[in-house]
Design a protein around this motif. Structure first.
Motif, short mmCIF file in Angstrom:
data_model
loop_
_atom_site.label_atom_id
_atom_site.label_comp_id
_atom_site.label_asym_id
_atom_site.label_seq_id
_atom_site.Cartn_x
_atom_site.Cartn_y
_atom_site.Cartn_z
N GLY A 175 0.72 -1.16 0.08
CA GLY A 175 0.08 -0.05 -0.02
C GLY A 175 0.86 1.23 0.07
O GLY A 175 0.58 2.26 -1.02
N ALA A 176 1.85 1.43 0.74
CA ALA A 176 2.81 2.55 0.94
C ALA A 176 3.49 2.37 -0.35
O ALA A 176 3.62 3.82 -0.99
CB ALA A 176 3.61 2.20 2.09
N GLY A 177 3.87 1.56 -0.85
CA GLY A 177 4.72 1.65 -2.32
C GLY A 177 3.83 2.10 -3.31
O GLY A 177 4.51 2.94 -4.02
N GLY A 178 2.67 1.56 -3.36
CA GLY A 178 1.77 2.03 -4.36
C GLY A 178 1.58 3.67 -4.24
O GLY A 178 1.41 4.47 -5.21
N ALA A 179 1.28 4.05 -3.11
CA ALA A 179 0.92 5.53 -2.65
C ALA A 179 2.04 6.33 -3.01
O ALA A 179 1.79 7.45 -3.41
CB ALA A 179 0.47 5.56 -1.10
N ILE A 180 3.39 5.95 -2.84
CA ILE A 180 4.48 6.62 -3.10
C ILE A 180 4.53 6.73 -4.45
O ILE A 180 4.99 7.89 -5.00
CB ILE A 180 5.73 6.20 -2.29
CG1 ILE A 180 5.79 6.15 -0.90
CG2 ILE A 180 6.79 6.93 -2.91
CD1 ILE A 180 6.56 5.30 -0.10
N LEU A 181 4.43 5.57 -5.22
CA LEU A 181 4.65 5.68 -6.84
C LEU A 181 3.71 6.89 -7.26
O LEU A 181 3.86 7.46 -8.24
CB LEU A 181 4.44 4.19 -7.34
CG LEU A 181 4.57 4.25 -8.97
CD1 LEU A 181 5.97 4.69 -9.42
CD2 LEU A 181 4.30 2.70 -9.12
N LEU A 182 2.46 6.77 -6.94
CA LEU A 182 1.25 7.60 -7.35
C LEU A 182 1.61 8.93 -7.10
O LEU A 182 1.62 10.00 -7.66
CB LEU A 182 -0.10 7.13 -6.77
CG LEU A 182 -1.20 7.80 -7.21
CD1 LEU A 182 -1.26 7.54 -8.58
CD2 LEU A 182 -2.47 7.62 -6.47
N LEU B 197 11.43 11.77 -0.77
CA LEU B 197 10.11 10.91 -0.31
C LEU B 197 10.78 9.73 0.28
O LEU B 197 10.17 9.29 1.12
CB LEU B 197 9.34 10.72 -1.58
CG LEU B 197 8.40 11.99 -2.34
CD1 LEU B 197 7.61 11.70 -3.36
CD2 LEU B 197 7.30 11.96 -1.12
N LEU B 198 11.78 9.15 -0.59
CA LEU B 198 12.52 7.72 -0.10
C LEU B 198 12.90 8.17 1.52
O LEU B 198 12.73 7.22 2.17
CB LEU B 198 13.30 7.31 -0.87
CG LEU B 198 12.75 6.91 -2.40
CD1 LEU B 198 13.80 6.52 -3.34
CD2 LEU B 198 11.83 5.78 -2.12
N VAL B 199 13.48 8.98 1.59
CA VAL B 199 14.17 9.33 2.98
C VAL B 199 13.27 9.49 4.01
O VAL B 199 13.18 9.06 5.12
CB VAL B 199 15.24 10.58 2.84
CG1 VAL B 199 15.65 10.78 4.35
CG2 VAL B 199 16.38 10.20 2.15
#
Length: 236
Positions: free
Chosen positions: A53-60, A151-153
């Motif tokens: 969920g977090a990965g998809g949200a970050i990509l979006l 964002l990644l940090v």
């Protein structure tokens, strides 16, 4: 390797720190949404739900910010974005009373992932505008890389340390005031650099610093006034 070292040497670290601070301050609700959306999953699926969920949200969010950064040269868009950031900064310091998050907790993994992504999309407009504004300080060829890096940090802080961050903010409220002032600063600098306004006031970019100071002061003053009248209303 030399090219990578040179790239790191050119990084606009002030912009990176601003992006991380913005995402931490404005990302607390996102961490709560992730926790609520995954609360009904089987224990062995919760970690997957959080990661997917977090990965998809970050990509979006990266995709949305890419569009925002590329559109910053449209006349009056920076000015409108600056007005929005002023409001977000005020709301950060003097939030309105709100009810509990009403997040549907799915018992299925992909249902929880979908809930996280959709909720994050709805809640991330403030993050997108603020981060795109902070990235404006960096050279054009670095802007998206800075956005992704920032964002990644900030992700580990939001996912793993949200409760710690909330406790620190409760103990040192000045962090919230500094965050609101930062958003006001970014808003002011965006507004004076708007291409639509430059056509009528070509000397306005020379007031870049003054615009930032004015934006920060505006946010703090309006937020303090709102808090004052709300406290009087509560006591009445």
């Amino acid at each position: 390797m030399e090219a990578l070292i040179a790239w790191f040497g050119e990084i606009h670290w002030v912009a990176v720190l601003q992006i991380i601070l913005i995402d931490i301050l404005l990302g607390g609700d996102n961490a709560v949404v992730i926790a609520l959306a995954c609360r009904s999953l089987d224990p062995h699926l919760r970690v997957k739900g959080i990661i997917y969920g977090a990965g998809g949200a970050i990509l979006l969010r990266v995709i949305l910010i890419a569009f925002a950064v590329s559109m910053m040269n449209i006349p009056f868009l920076k000015f409108c974005g600056g007005l929005l950031l002023l409001w977000i900064g005020i709301k950060l310091i003097a939030p309105a009373d709100e009810g509990e998050h009403e997040i549907h907790a799915s018992k299925r993994l992909w249902g929880a992932v979908k809930t996280i992504i959709v909720a994050d999309l709805i809640m991330s407009i403030d993050n997108v505008i603020a981060i795109a504004g902070a990235a404006e300080q960096a050279p054009g060829h670095h802007q998206m890389a800075l956005v992704i890096f920032g964002l990644l940090v900030s992700v580990p802080f939001i996912l793993g340390g949200s409760q710690i961050i909330l406790k620190i903010i409760d103990r040192f409220p000045i962090i919230v005031y500094a965050g609101g002032a930062l958003l006001g600063w970014i808003a002011g600098t965006l507004m004076v650099d708007d291409p639509g306004i430059l056509a009528h006031l070509p000397n306005l970019p020379a007031l870049h610093t003054e615009g930032g100071i004015a934006g920060a002061i505006f946010v703090l003053i309006v937020a303090f006034i709102l808090k004052y009248f709300r406290s009087k209303k509560t006591k009445a």
